[in-house]
Design a protein around this motif. Structure first.
Motif, PDB file in Angstrom:
ATOM      1  N   VAL A 170      -0.055  -2.646   2.215  1.00 25.14           N
ATOM      2  CA  VAL A 170       0.644  -2.793   0.934  1.00 25.14           C
ATOM      3  C   VAL A 170       0.797  -1.435   0.269  1.00 25.14           C
ATOM      4  N   PHE A 171      -0.263  -0.629   0.310  1.00 25.00           N
ATOM      5  CA  PHE A 171      -0.209   0.698  -0.314  1.00 25.00           C
ATOM      6  C   PHE A 171       0.878   1.566   0.325  1.00 25.00           C
ATOM      7  N   PHE A 172       0.996   1.507   1.649  1.00 25.46           N
ATOM      8  CA  PHE A 172       2.025   2.293   2.337  1.00 25.46           C
ATOM      9  C   PHE A 172       3.430   1.811   1.961  1.00 25.46           C
ATOM     10  N   ILE A 173       3.633   0.489   1.920  1.00 28.00           N
ATOM     11  CA  ILE A 173       4.956  -0.052   1.598  1.00 28.00           C
ATOM     12  C   ILE A 173       5.364   0.318   0.180  1.00 28.00           C
ATOM     13  N   VAL A 174       4.416   0.221  -0.748  1.00 27.34           N
ATOM     14  CA  VAL A 174       4.735   0.492  -2.158  1.00 27.34           C
ATOM     15  C   VAL A 174       4.971   1.981  -2.375  1.00 27.34           C
ATOM     16  N   THR A 175       4.093   2.831  -1.870  1.00 29.39           N
ATOM     17  CA  THR A 175       4.249   4.278  -2.089  1.00 29.39           C
ATOM     18  C   THR A 175       5.457   4.840  -1.357  1.00 29.39           C
ATOM     19  N   ALA A 176       5.878   4.196  -0.268  1.00 32.94           N
ATOM     20  CA  ALA A 176       7.064   4.653   0.460  1.00 32.94           C
ATOM     21  C   ALA A 176       8.359   4.200  -0.214  1.00 32.94           C
ATOM     22  N   GLY A 177       8.258   3.398  -1.263  1.00 35.05           N
ATOM     23  CA  GLY A 177       9.444   2.941  -1.975  1.00 35.05           C
ATOM     24  C   GLY A 177      10.127   1.765  -1.333  1.00 35.05           C
ATOM     25  N   LEU A 178       9.493   1.124  -0.317  1.00 41.03           N
ATOM     26  CA  LEU A 178      10.119  -0.010   0.357  1.00 41.03           C
ATOM     27  C   LEU A 178      10.096  -1.278  -0.489  1.00 41.03           C
ATOM     28  N   ALA A 179       9.227  -1.308  -1.493  1.00 42.07           N
ATOM     29  CA  ALA A 179       9.111  -2.510  -2.317  1.00 42.07           C
ATOM     30  C   ALA A 179       9.909  -2.418  -3.607  1.00 42.07           C
ATOM     31  N   GLY A 180      10.546  -1.310  -3.850  1.00 47.52           N
ATOM     32  CA  GLY A 180      11.339  -1.180  -5.068  1.00 47.52           C
ATOM     33  C   GLY A 180      10.562  -0.511  -6.181  1.00 47.52           C
ATOM     34  N   GLU A 181      11.299  -0.137  -7.240  1.00 45.24           N
ATOM     35  CA  GLU A 181      10.713   0.617  -8.339  1.00 45.24           C
ATOM     36  C   GLU A 181       9.805  -0.246  -9.201  1.00 45.24           C
ATOM     37  N   THR A 182      10.219  -1.479  -9.453  1.00 38.67           N
ATOM     38  CA  THR A 182       9.418  -2.355 -10.300  1.00 38.67           C
ATOM     39  C   THR A 182       8.110  -2.742  -9.633  1.00 38.67           C
ATOM     40  N   GLY A 187     -18.813 -12.609   9.527  1.00 36.77           N
ATOM     41  CA  GLY A 187     -17.568 -13.038   8.906  1.00 36.77           C
ATOM     42  C   GLY A 187     -17.252 -12.247   7.649  1.00 36.77           C
ATOM     43  N   MET A 188     -18.307 -11.925   6.880  1.00 32.38           N
ATOM     44  CA  MET A 188     -18.111 -11.113   5.686  1.00 32.38           C
ATOM     45  C   MET A 188     -17.556  -9.732   6.043  1.00 32.38           C
ATOM     46  N   VAL A 189     -18.094  -9.121   7.102  1.00 30.62           N
ATOM     47  CA  VAL A 189     -17.632  -7.796   7.525  1.00 30.62           C
ATOM     48  C   VAL A 189     -16.202  -7.858   8.050  1.00 30.62           C
ATOM     49  N   ILE A 190     -15.899  -8.884   8.837  1.00 30.24           N
ATOM     50  CA  ILE A 190     -14.552  -9.007   9.393  1.00 30.24           C
ATOM     51  C   ILE A 190     -13.532  -9.260   8.286  1.00 30.24           C
ATOM     52  N   ASN A 191     -13.882 -10.111   7.325  1.00 33.79           N
ATOM     53  CA  ASN A 191     -12.979 -10.341   6.184  1.00 33.79           C
ATOM     54  C   ASN A 191     -12.750  -9.061   5.392  1.00 33.79           C
ATOM     55  N   TYR A 192     -13.814  -8.268   5.238  1.00 34.52           N
ATOM     56  CA  TYR A 192     -13.677  -6.995   4.522  1.00 34.52           C
ATOM     57  C   TYR A 192     -12.722  -6.051   5.263  1.00 34.52           C
ATOM     58  N   LEU A 193     -12.906  -5.930   6.576  1.00 34.87           N
ATOM     59  CA  LEU A 193     -12.032  -5.038   7.342  1.00 34.87           C
ATOM     60  C   LEU A 193     -10.584  -5.532   7.317  1.00 34.87           C
ATOM     61  N   THR A 194     -10.410  -6.850   7.423  1.00 36.09           N
ATOM     62  CA  THR A 194      -9.060  -7.412   7.366  1.00 36.09           C
ATOM     63  C   THR A 194      -8.411  -7.139   6.012  1.00 36.09           C
ATOM     64  N   GLY A 195      -9.177  -7.313   4.938  1.00 34.87           N
ATOM     65  CA  GLY A 195      -8.638  -7.048   3.613  1.00 34.87           C
ATOM     66  C   GLY A 195      -8.276  -5.589   3.405  1.00 34.87           C
ATOM     67  N   ILE A 196      -9.110  -4.683   3.911  1.00 37.33           N
ATOM     68  CA  ILE A 196      -8.826  -3.251   3.782  1.00 37.33           C
ATOM     69  C   ILE A 196      -7.524  -2.890   4.517  1.00 37.33           C
ATOM     70  N   ILE A 197      -7.362  -3.427   5.721  1.00 34.91           N
ATOM     71  CA  ILE A 197      -6.149  -3.137   6.498  1.00 34.91           C
ATOM     72  C   ILE A 197      -4.912  -3.659   5.768  1.00 34.91           C
ATOM     73  N   SER A 198      -5.009  -4.885   5.251  1.00 35.72           N
ATOM     74  CA  SER A 198      -3.855  -5.446   4.538  1.00 35.72           C
ATOM     75  C   SER A 198      -3.553  -4.641   3.273  1.00 35.72           C
TER      76      SER A 198
END
Length: 633
Positions: free
Chosen positions: A177-189, A162-173
């Protein structure tokens, strides 16, 4: 459990000496670090009281943590007190001589008499229960032999998975988030705040799940396999997509950030970046898996889930009272199978029930369920895996020391934050605070990195320490488990000897003829228990791992019962030497008296044969006389 001393020991040695040595050394190092920190308190208090008290808190925490860890290590190095009543019984022990020990172990019983009887009759092992929850089924499907391990090891495997699966799930999420923010989809702020906030929440979620996994593994006394559902992958992914976009839209409308503020966050490399901590979590996860999985695989390879028994059924016709059969089985046959003269564990008492009927007839039945004193299984308690256990213990204590060092540096970062805040506050009053604010943000970012690094190493150390304690503490025992059911009927009749008129002694016996149908089931079981240190070192649940046939032992039991039945005497005889001599003298006197009378009145007396016939005639006449009188009346 009560310490019942006996000169015949059970051969159980302290299994935690190596683990205790490593733990004591690690505790001493951490305590020394705490002392080093406290030494600086006096100097720091003179310069800055806040900083001085910060050193006090850091030093006391490290000192107390080190002393506590050292004391646990020393307890594991102390003498291992093991009495003659260990390990824990499988069910409630009803042996009259072991009632004190039965009270102490009542809370740790894994089975009851009904369950043990069902296991032997049905050739099944209720220890191996079905996994509960999605994660449990998933892990047991990948590793099928995991089902045949004791519950603590199965729970440990599920928690680590469960610890490993939670880690992989967190990394994917986080990557989403990193892709959405760096692509500018989340706005400048959101680009300035979303990543630090989401990174901090992700790390908090992961270290919390690690800490919960460590606590679950430490519960070795739990005998119930709990469900593990794991994180909801779909929900986490959906939240990772929606939260940055929705937050970005509203932040751009509500929050206006000046160019100067943006420059400050840029120079300070952002409020906080989670990538470094995620790297540490990745390393910690790999270390945990590399240290635990080899031992877990080796333990699964040892599993032998047999459910075989030996059985005996027969109908016997013997001249013996049913109670004597029960007494012989309990007090002779089963007592001969005691291990080191320890009383057998009685899970169902032999309480025979005789139902008397008319004319000396009746029926009887009785049941017995016992286990002999468990003996250490030498072939199972080998030292083949000691090297791997030593490596695991060493890594766990290294992680503990590293976590203490991380806490020390966390305190240093906290002190830096205090100094940076004071500098920024003073610069704000003078009108120039750009550099001081940048320095403050960098100190906060460094402190957050150290905080999550400390929590990561601390949780990893707890998981590794709990796993190490499980592997060192598992002990294997072997014992005989036997179920006996005896039913039948009996009739009474009289048997008389010495009935001649010239016999000086006479024996009249009531003979019980019994039709006995015994049903005996025996099995040689192997059990596992996870020992601990301290007062309740072996007062833990004991699990049945395998049930093997034991035809030789069963044959020996049946042979002893049959020999007892064959040697029974139906006619009472004189066994005392003096009584035998007295009876012989009386017989000689009677012979001399008859010879004298024959010489004196040879014509008047009957011969011996005629005398005996006359005596038999008179006896028959005497027995028939009451009946004739009754008919006349």
């Amino acid at each position: 459990m009560a310490y019942d001393f006996g000169s015949q020991t059970l051969g159980i040695k302290n299994p935690f000496k190596k683990e205790g040595l490593f733990k004591a050394l690690a505790g001493v190092l951490v305590a020394l670090l705490g002392v080093f920190t406290l030494i600086q308190v006096a100097t720091e208090l003179k310069e800055d009281k806040i900083v001085g008290w910060a050193y006090v808190i850091i030093g006391f925490y490290l000192l107390i943590s080190g002393i506590r860890h050292t004391s646990i290590g020393f307890i594991q190095l102390f003498r291992y007190f093991v009495g003659r009543s260990v390990p824990t019984s499988l069910a409630a022990n009803k042996s009259s001589s072991e009632q004190d020990s039965a009270k102490y172990e009542a809370s740790a019983l894994q089975y009851d008499a009904k369950t043990l009887h069902s296991m032997m009759m049905g050739r099944k092992n209720t220890t191996f229960v079905e996994p509960v929850g999605f994660l449990g089924r998933f892990v047991h499907s990948i590793f099928p032999k995991l089902t045949f391990l004791p519950h603590p090891l199965r729970m440990m495997a599920q928690e680590i998975a469960g610890m490993v699966i939670n880690y992989l799930t967190g990394i994917i999420s986080f990557l989403i988030v990193f892709f959405i923010v760096t692509a500018g989809l989340a706005g400048e702020t959101a680009e300035l705040f979303a990543m630090p906030i989401m990174g901090a929440l992700l790390l908090l979620y992961l270290v919390t799940s690690w800490s919960a996994a460590a606590r679950a593994i430490q519960r070795t006394g739990s005998s119930v396999l709990k469900g593990s559902g794991g994180a909801s992958f779909g929900v986490i992914i959906a939240v990772s997509i929606l939260v940055p976009i929705v937050a970005g839209v509203y932040l751009d409308e509500w929050v206006v950030i000046s160019d100067g503020t943006k420059e400050i966050f840029t120079d300070a490399s952002g409020i906080f970046s989670a990538w470094a901590n995620l790297g540490l979590l990745t390393i910690a996860t790999l270390v945990v898996l590399a240290a635990v999985l080899p031992l877990l695989f080796a333990r699964m390879a040892m599993a032998s889930p047999q459910t075989e028994v030996s059985e005996y059924r027969e109908n016997m016709q013997e001249s013996v009272h049913p109670n004597e059969v029960f007494i012989n089985i309990e007090n002779i046959v089963l007592a001969n199978r005691r291990y080191k003269e320890m009383p057998n564990r009685i899970y169902r008492e032999f309480d025979p029930k005789l139902v008397e009927q008319s004319d000396g007839k009746g029926s009887f039945n009785g049941q017995l369920l016992i286990e002999t004193q468990p003996a250490l299984a030498e072939e199972e308690n080998n030292t083949a895996q000691d090297t791997k256990k030593t490596v695991l213990s060493t890594i766990s204590q290294i992680a503990f020391v590293v976590s203490a060092i991380s806490f020390y540096y966390l305190g240093q970062n906290a002190i830096s934050i205090i100094g940076a805040f004071d500098a920024w506050k003073s610069a704000g009053n003078s009108g120039s605070s750009y550099e001081e604010l940048t320095f403050l943000l960098q100190a906060v970012s460094s402190a957050m990195f150290t905080l999550f690094a400390w929590l990561t190493f601390k949780s990893a150390a707890k998981i590794l320490d709990a796993a190490s304690h499980l592997f060192w503490g598992e002990m294997h025992f072997t014992s005989l488990l036997m179920y006996l059911n005896t039913e039948g009927t009996y009739t009474e009749s009289k048997l008389s000897t010495g009935m001649s008129i010239h016999d000086s002694t006479r024996s009249e016996n009531t003979v019980v003829r019994s039709s006995i149908t015994p049903w005996i089931i025996t099995t040689r079981i192997k059990t596992s228990i996870f020992a601990t240190s301290g007062m309740k070192n072996l007062e833990q649940p004991r699990y049945i791992m395998s049930m093997a046939k034991n035809d030789v032992e069963l044959g020996s039991i049946v042979a002893e019962i049959k020999n007892f039945l064959k040697e029974r005497e139906a006619i009472a005889a004189i066994t005392n030497e003096r009584d035998l001599s007295n009876a012989s003298q009386i017989h000689q006197i009677n012979q001399q008296s008859r010879a004298f009378e024959t010489d004196v009145n040879s014509d008047a007396k009957l011969g011996l044969k005629e005398d005996e016939q006359a005596a038999g005639y008179l006896r028959n006449e005497a027995e028939q006389a009451p009946d004739e009188k009754g008919e006349d009346k």
